[in-house]
Structure formats: structure tokens, C-alpha cells
Design a protein around this motif. Structure first.
Motif, PDB file in Angstrom:
ATOM      1  N   ALA A 139       0.807  -1.214   0.000  1.00  0.00           N
ATOM      2  CA  ALA A 139       0.000   0.000   0.000  1.00  0.00           C
ATOM      3  C   ALA A 139       0.845   1.272   0.000  1.00  0.00           C
ATOM      4  O   ALA A 139       0.311   2.369  -0.210  1.00  0.00           O
ATOM      5  N   ARG A 140       2.149   1.141   0.227  1.00  0.00           N
ATOM      6  CA  ARG A 140       3.012   2.310   0.341  1.00  0.00           C
ATOM      7  C   ARG A 140       3.166   3.071  -0.969  1.00  0.00           C
ATOM      8  O   ARG A 140       3.205   4.296  -0.997  1.00  0.00           O
ATOM      9  N   ASP A 141       3.328   2.336  -2.066  1.00  0.00           N
ATOM     10  CA  ASP A 141       3.693   2.980  -3.327  1.00  0.00           C
ATOM     11  C   ASP A 141       3.230   2.093  -4.481  1.00  0.00           C
ATOM     12  O   ASP A 141       3.390   0.872  -4.427  1.00  0.00           O
ATOM     13  N   PRO A 142       2.655   2.683  -5.524  1.00  0.00           N
ATOM     14  CA  PRO A 142       2.175   1.874  -6.653  1.00  0.00           C
ATOM     15  C   PRO A 142       3.300   1.172  -7.410  1.00  0.00           C
ATOM     16  O   PRO A 142       3.042   0.242  -8.182  1.00  0.00           O
ATOM     17  N   ARG A 143       4.546   1.596  -7.186  1.00  0.00           N
ATOM     18  CA  ARG A 143       5.665   0.958  -7.882  1.00  0.00           C
ATOM     19  C   ARG A 143       6.135  -0.319  -7.197  1.00  0.00           C
ATOM     20  O   ARG A 143       7.028  -1.009  -7.695  1.00  0.00           O
ATOM     21  N   VAL A 144       5.541  -0.654  -6.037  1.00  0.00           N
ATOM     22  CA  VAL A 144       5.911  -1.902  -5.359  1.00  0.00           C
ATOM     23  C   VAL A 144       5.375  -3.079  -6.163  1.00  0.00           C
ATOM     24  O   VAL A 144       4.168  -3.229  -6.349  1.00  0.00           O
ATOM     25  N   ALA A 145       6.288  -3.916  -6.642  1.00  0.00           N
ATOM     26  CA  ALA A 145       5.904  -5.054  -7.476  1.00  0.00           C
ATOM     27  C   ALA A 145       5.924  -6.370  -6.714  1.00  0.00           C
ATOM     28  O   ALA A 145       5.176  -7.297  -7.055  1.00  0.00           O
ATOM     29  N   GLN A 146       6.760  -6.473  -5.717  1.00  0.00           N
ATOM     30  CA  GLN A 146       6.862  -7.721  -4.975  1.00  0.00           C
ATOM     31  C   GLN A 146       7.349  -7.432  -3.563  1.00  0.00           C
ATOM     32  O   GLN A 146       8.194  -6.560  -3.349  1.00  0.00           O
ATOM     33  N   VAL A 147       6.833  -8.187  -2.617  1.00  0.00           N
ATOM     34  CA  VAL A 147       7.245  -8.067  -1.212  1.00  0.00           C
ATOM     35  C   VAL A 147       7.572  -9.458  -0.680  1.00  0.00           C
ATOM     36  O   VAL A 147       6.803 -10.400  -0.880  1.00  0.00           O
ATOM     37  N   SER A 148       8.698  -9.574  -0.015  1.00  0.00           N
ATOM     38  CA  SER A 148       9.080 -10.824   0.637  1.00  0.00           C
ATOM     39  C   SER A 148       9.372 -10.525   2.106  1.00  0.00           C
ATOM     40  O   SER A 148      10.094  -9.578   2.409  1.00  0.00           O
ATOM     41  N   VAL A 149       8.820 -11.342   2.982  1.00  0.00           N
ATOM     42  CA  VAL A 149       9.026 -11.186   4.417  1.00  0.00           C
ATOM     43  C   VAL A 149       9.586 -12.488   4.970  1.00  0.00           C
ATOM     44  O   VAL A 149       9.063 -13.565   4.682  1.00  0.00           O
ATOM     45  N   GLN A 180      12.103  -7.559   2.107  1.00  0.00           N
ATOM     46  CA  GLN A 180      12.674  -7.252   0.787  1.00  0.00           C
ATOM     47  C   GLN A 180      11.557  -6.762  -0.127  1.00  0.00           C
ATOM     48  O   GLN A 180      10.485  -7.373  -0.201  1.00  0.00           O
ATOM     49  N   ILE A 181      11.803  -5.646  -0.800  1.00  0.00           N
ATOM     50  CA  ILE A 181      10.804  -5.050  -1.684  1.00  0.00           C
ATOM     51  C   ILE A 181      11.408  -4.852  -3.071  1.00  0.00           C
ATOM     52  O   ILE A 181      12.526  -4.347  -3.213  1.00  0.00           O
ATOM     53  N   VAL A 182      10.663  -5.269  -4.072  1.00  0.00           N
ATOM     54  CA  VAL A 182      11.047  -5.029  -5.463  1.00  0.00           C
ATOM     55  C   VAL A 182      10.124  -3.958  -6.022  1.00  0.00           C
ATOM     56  O   VAL A 182       8.895  -4.074  -5.930  1.00  0.00           O
ATOM     57  N   THR A 183      10.721  -2.906  -6.570  1.00  0.00           N
ATOM     58  CA  THR A 183       9.938  -1.846  -7.213  1.00  0.00           C
ATOM     59  C   THR A 183      10.138  -1.913  -8.718  1.00  0.00           C
ATOM     60  O   THR A 183      11.180  -2.370  -9.201  1.00  0.00           O
ATOM     61  N   ALA A 184       9.135  -1.445  -9.450  1.00  0.00           N
ATOM     62  CA  ALA A 184       9.186  -1.502 -10.914  1.00  0.00           C
ATOM     63  C   ALA A 184       8.754  -0.172 -11.498  1.00  0.00           C
ATOM     64  O   ALA A 184       7.821   0.473 -11.009  1.00  0.00           O
ATOM     65  N   ASP A 185       9.435   0.231 -12.557  1.00  0.00           N
ATOM     66  CA  ASP A 185       9.076   1.422 -13.329  1.00  0.00           C
ATOM     67  C   ASP A 185       9.309   1.074 -14.787  1.00  0.00           C
ATOM     68  O   ASP A 185      10.455   1.028 -15.245  1.00  0.00           O
ATOM     69  N   GLY A 186       8.228   0.776 -15.501  1.00  0.00           N
ATOM     70  CA  GLY A 186       8.384   0.277 -16.864  1.00  0.00           C
ATOM     71  C   GLY A 186       9.009  -1.112 -16.825  1.00  0.00           C
ATOM     72  O   GLY A 186       8.558  -1.996 -16.104  1.00  0.00           O
ATOM     73  N   ARG A 189      13.363  -3.006 -12.842  1.00  0.00           N
ATOM     74  CA  ARG A 189      13.022  -3.495 -11.509  1.00  0.00           C
ATOM     75  C   ARG A 189      14.257  -3.399 -10.625  1.00  0.00           C
ATOM     76  O   ARG A 189      15.360  -3.758 -11.042  1.00  0.00           O
ATOM     77  N   GLU A 190      14.080  -2.925  -9.397  1.00  0.00           N
ATOM     78  CA  GLU A 190      15.189  -2.814  -8.457  1.00  0.00           C
ATOM     79  C   GLU A 190      14.725  -3.286  -7.075  1.00  0.00           C
ATOM     80  O   GLU A 190      13.531  -3.242  -6.756  1.00  0.00           O
ATOM     81  N   THR A 191      15.693  -3.687  -6.271  1.00  0.00           N
ATOM     82  CA  THR A 191      15.408  -4.316  -4.979  1.00  0.00           C
ATOM     83  C   THR A 191      15.966  -3.498  -3.823  1.00  0.00           C
ATOM     84  O   THR A 191      17.038  -2.886  -3.932  1.00  0.00           O
ATOM     85  N   GLY A 192      15.249  -3.510  -2.730  1.00  0.00           N
ATOM     86  CA  GLY A 192      15.731  -2.949  -1.466  1.00  0.00           C
ATOM     87  C   GLY A 192      15.459  -3.928  -0.348  1.00  0.00           C
ATOM     88  O   GLY A 192      14.487  -4.693  -0.395  1.00  0.00           O
ATOM     89  N   ASP A 216       9.776   0.897   5.475  1.00  0.00           N
ATOM     90  CA  ASP A 216      10.209   2.203   4.976  1.00  0.00           C
ATOM     91  C   ASP A 216      11.642   2.162   4.437  1.00  0.00           C
ATOM     92  O   ASP A 216      11.938   2.727   3.384  1.00  0.00           O
ATOM     93  N   GLU A 217      12.537   1.489   5.173  1.00  0.00           N
ATOM     94  CA  GLU A 217      13.932   1.440   4.750  1.00  0.00           C
ATOM     95  C   GLU A 217      14.109   0.589   3.503  1.00  0.00           C
ATOM     96  O   GLU A 217      14.865   0.944   2.597  1.00  0.00           O
ATOM     97  N   ALA A 218      13.426  -0.554   3.448  1.00  0.00           N
ATOM     98  CA  ALA A 218      13.536  -1.402   2.264  1.00  0.00           C
ATOM     99  C   ALA A 218      12.968  -0.691   1.036  1.00  0.00           C
ATOM    100  O   ALA A 218      13.554  -0.740  -0.060  1.00  0.00           O
ATOM    101  N   LEU A 219      11.835   0.013   1.205  1.00  0.00           N
ATOM    102  CA  LEU A 219      11.229   0.731   0.088  1.00  0.00           C
ATOM    103  C   LEU A 219      12.101   1.904  -0.342  1.00  0.00           C
ATOM    104  O   LEU A 219      12.288   2.151  -1.544  1.00  0.00           O
TER     105      LEU A 219
END
Length: 470
Positions: A139-149, A180-186, A189-192, A216-219
């Protein structure tokens, strides 16, 4: 319930002491190491619980030492018959020629209580925590594509018995949360990633302020990397961030200060106690007696109380990390550094929480000294040659420094060098000392143990940066 009772369900404590005396008396040193452990792990991925595991193990390790020779046997059955069978291995040792080594010093310290983190929180609550983190991250950001806990916990009970009647026990909780969060833009894809934990119960991790900070830090790291450009290549000044960046110090320098490498003369620091090995102001400490940290223990795995060991003071080498065997052969004191992964492993000298102390420099002023360089704030994987200290570390978060200012984030940066040289090239030490937050794992000789790292911000004048930019 007394946790020690878990070790003696099939063996009487008095009989265990007699077995240790009978089988270990012909040796210079050694111990009967009893252990009961439980561990669990939850993996939440793609919006659902993907893995959940629970493991329980009990066993013993019987080690005898004569001179430089060690005989070791283990079994996952704590019984008199199994210990007697294991003792056949000790008969391969030459008879001891000198007086037995004295027992470890006693301590009244008990760093952790008997509470088991695995039983303090219901299974359903741990799964619900993973679900909450996943939903909140998405829910934090529309660019979040994947979440791993990943949520992990363990609880160990050990007892160490010696031929001379010495007996000591310890209880060791450990928990950890990783996001771990994967964000996507087009198409990009990058990971934090961010994690924390320590030797305490799950209560800390259930606090919404704690797990929201992980998100917050992973994102933040993932979004930063989404805007990164190719890292430059070449030798240049590097500013290392505080806290987790101490993993470079741990790998490239810390292992070279362990007693076994120095006794065998295979470390770059062998025979150099009293020599200047680092720039003025550099003080490196290993301290296993700091409560709740990942590398902290009441006693090491030979029964020696942990303590604060100053390894390098103001650039001068002061000592090594010692287990009992290497300390005895080198004419030095054990430092509470004999560690083993489990009852199935023999102890060896290992780090606990290893860090560099703060200096007097303002971190911003350190950056202002750099015209063109790299600011590295987080590391991922790396490779290290322990004997030489040569390393290659990949940065998971790094920035270009331009005219004393932090500029664009960079991707694909690796730091290449060797620990002993890096120590001499430190030109600034920040006043912002921090420890890592509980994610470190140390590997050596096929064994893995939890460890802590830390440091202030550091300015290193000249590291080789591997990158892909022209």
C-alpha cells in the motif's frame, strides 16, 4: 521448567560429569558439549505464506585436545552409550605429556533468561505479522511489485562439562525480521532490503513502529536504486556509511585477527603485536558481552566468559581473538572467542560483535573533502581471502560524490582492495558510530554463526571501484 532438563531427558547429570572425567582426563584439554535447540522460519512471498518450518535437535560433541592435535566426535543422541562410543575417537590421541589446561574462569553473569521466543507468541500471530507487513508494504507505493518477508527465531540451551568437574550452562534466544521489496518502473526493476533482530523475544518485532521502519527502509532503498545510474570504475576516494558497512571491516580485517591464522603465520597480522597496522585514530574492538546483540553470548562454546577485546588501539595492534587451544599454544589468554555452529562442530576462534570506535569528524565534513568519489551506505555479497584480507564487496546502496556533495545513486558498484591496506588509508573517522541492527552471519571453515558489526562513517583515500560506466 529448567531449560537444562531438556539436555538430561535420557542422561543423568551426575553420570554426564563422570563420563566427561573418565574420557577427557587423559587429554590436555577438551569438553563434553551438550545442546538442545529449536528453530523456526516463516517465508511470506507474493501475498501468501510460502514456507513455514520448525526444527528441533539435541546432541553432544566430545572433544579431546593433546598438544596441537584435536579429536572430535558427535552424535544426535544424548546418552551414556553414545558418549562411550564417541570416546573411541579420543583414544587416537597421544597421551598428554604436561599438566591439564586450567578450566575457564567462572562468571555470575547470565545474559539471557529462560524464555523461549518460539513459544511466547502463537503461530497464528507470527503469520498475521507477515501478512500485515506484506499488505502495508504494497500500500506504500504503486511501484511496489513484490514483497518478501522472512521471520526467523531460534532458542538454544547448552551445557559444557570438563574432566576437572567444571560445568556451565547457557540459554541463547535469537530472532530476526527481514523485508525485501522489489519496485518496478516500466521494464526496470530494483530491490531494497532491510532487517533487524537480536537476542531477545519476538515482542520487539511485533511493535508496528519497528516493522513499519523495516518497510520504509527497504522501500527507500528500492526506490533509490530505481533511479540509479551505472557506477564509475577506477581508484577513487570512498566514504563508507556507519553501521552495517562494518561488515567490510569484519570480513577484510577481523578474520585476520583470529588466533588460528596468526599461530600458523598465515595472516597479514602474524607476529605484529605492538606494530602500527592502521592509521592513527583507528580502534577496533570485538565485544561479545553487549546485551541482546546478535553476536553476544554469556559464555563462548568452550565455557569462557565473553568480554571486550581491544584488537587495534589508535592504529597499534594489541592482540588476537583466541580460543583455548590457540591461546595455550601461543602463550596467551583465551578471549571468549571459541565458537561453534552446533554440537556437531568443534570450536574455533571467531568474532562476536566486531566494530571500529567513533572518531571526531563530522560525517558531512568527510563528504565535503571528496571532489569525485563514491559514498557506500550498504553492502550485499562479497568475497574475501581470509589470509591476505583481499576483498571484493558489492554495494546494494551507493552514491556518486561530486564536489563534496552526495549526488546521483549508482548501480553495480563493487569495492576492491585488501584489509591491511585499507586500515592505513583511513583519512577520516566520523563521530556517528552505529552498530548493525541484527542481520549478520559469519562463515568460516564450513561453519556459520551469528555475528554483529559496526563502525562510524569512514573516509578511505583510494579504493578500487569496479563499475560499468564508461
Amino acid at each position: 521448567m529448567n531449560p537444562r532438563n531438556l539436555l538430561y531427558r535420557t542422561l543423568d547429570p551426575d553420570e554426564a560429569r563422570k563420563l566427561a572425567a573418565r574420557h577427557l582426563s587423559p587429554c590436555d584439554d577438551g569438553e563434553l558439549f551438550l545442546e538442545h535447540s529449536v528453530s523456526e522460519a516463516f517465508g511470506f512471498d507474493d501475498g501468501r505464506l510460502k514456507t513455514a518450518s520448525y526444527d528441533s535437535a539435541s546432541g553432544f560433541g566430545l572433544r579431546g585436545v593433546t598438544g596441537e592435535t584435536t579429536a572430535f566426535a558427535h552424535a544426535n543422541e544424548i546418552s551414556a552409550a553414545a558418549i562411550d562410543r564417541a570416546a573411541a575417537t579420543l583414544r587416537l590421541l597421544d597421551p598428554a605429556k604436561g599438566a591439564p589446561a586450567p578450566p575457564p574462569q567462572r562468571t555470575n553473569q547470565a545474559m539471557y533468561g529462560s524464555d523461549n521466543p518460539l513459544t511466547e507468541v502463537p503461530f497464528a500471530d507470527k503469520v498475521a505479522l507477515c501478512q500485515q507487513i506484506d499488505a502495508a508494504a504494497r500500500a506504500r507505493d504503486p511501484r511496489v511489485a513484490q514483497v518478501s518477508v522472512a521471520l526467523r527465531g531460534s532458542w538454544r540451551v547448552i551445557e559444557i562439562l570438563r574432566a576437572d568437574g567444571f560445568a556451565v550452562s547457557d540459554v541463547r534466544p535469537l530472532v530476526q525480521l527481514m523485508v525485501q521489496i522489489v519496485t518496478a518502473d516500466g521494464d526496470r526493476r530494483e530491490t531494497g532490503m532491510f532487517g533487524l533482530g537480536g537476542r531477545h523475544l519476538y515482542d520487539n518485532l511485533l511493535d508496528p513502529a519497528v516493522w513499519n521502519r523495516c518497510i520504509d527502509e527497504a522501500l527507500r532503498q528500492a526506490l533509490t536504486n530505481l533511479g540509479s545510474v551505472a557506477a564509475p570504475a577506477g581508484e577513487m576516494p570512498v566514504v563508507l556509511g556507519s553501521g552495517w558497512c562494518g561488515v567490510l571491516l569484519h570480513e577484510a580485517i577481523g578474520h585476520g585477527l583470529e588466533g588460528d591464522f596468526n599461530r600458523k603465520g598465515t595472516s597479514a597480522f602474524s607476529g605484529r603485536i605492538g606494530d602500527r597496522v592502521a592509521a592513527p585514530g583507528v580502534t577496533v574492538v570485538d565485544d561479545g558481552a553487549m546485551e541482546q546483540l546478535r553476536g553476544s553470548l554469556t559464555i563462548d562454546d568452550e565455557g569462557t566468559p565473553t568480554r571486550r577485546n581491544v584488537l587495534i588501539e589508535d592504529g597499534i595492534l594489541k592482540g588476537y581473538l583466541q580460543d583455548r587451544l590457540n591461546a595455550r599454544l601461543m602463550g596467551m589468554e583465551p578471549t571468549g572467542s571459541g565458537r561453534r555452529e552446533s554440537f556437531a562442530h568443534a570450536p574455533m576462534p571467531r568474532m562476536t560483535n566486531t566494530f571500529m570506535l567513533a572518531g571526531n569528524d563530522d560525517p558531512g565534513e568527510l563528504l565535503s573533502r571528496v571532489k569525485d568519489g563514491i559514498y557506500a551506505t550498504s553492502f550485499g555479497g562479497g568475497q574475501v581471502d581470509i589470509t591476505s584480507g583481499k576483498f571484493v564487496f558489492s554495494c546494494t546502496e551507493a552514491y556518486r560524490i561530486r564536489n563534496g556533495k552526495v549526488a546521483e545513486p549508482v548501480k553495480g558498484a563493487t569495492l576492491i582492495g585488501d584489509g591491511p591496506t585499507v586500515l592505513t588509508r583511513i583519512k577520516g573517522i566520523g563521530n556517528d558510530f552505529a552498530l548493525d541492527e541484527g542481520i549478520g552471519v559469519c562463515g568460516k571453515g564450513g561453519q556459520s554463526v551469528p555475528a554483529g558489526v559496526g563502525q562510524p562513517s569512514l573516509l578511505v583515500d583510494g579504493l578500487t571501484v569496479g563499475g560499468t560506466a564508461a
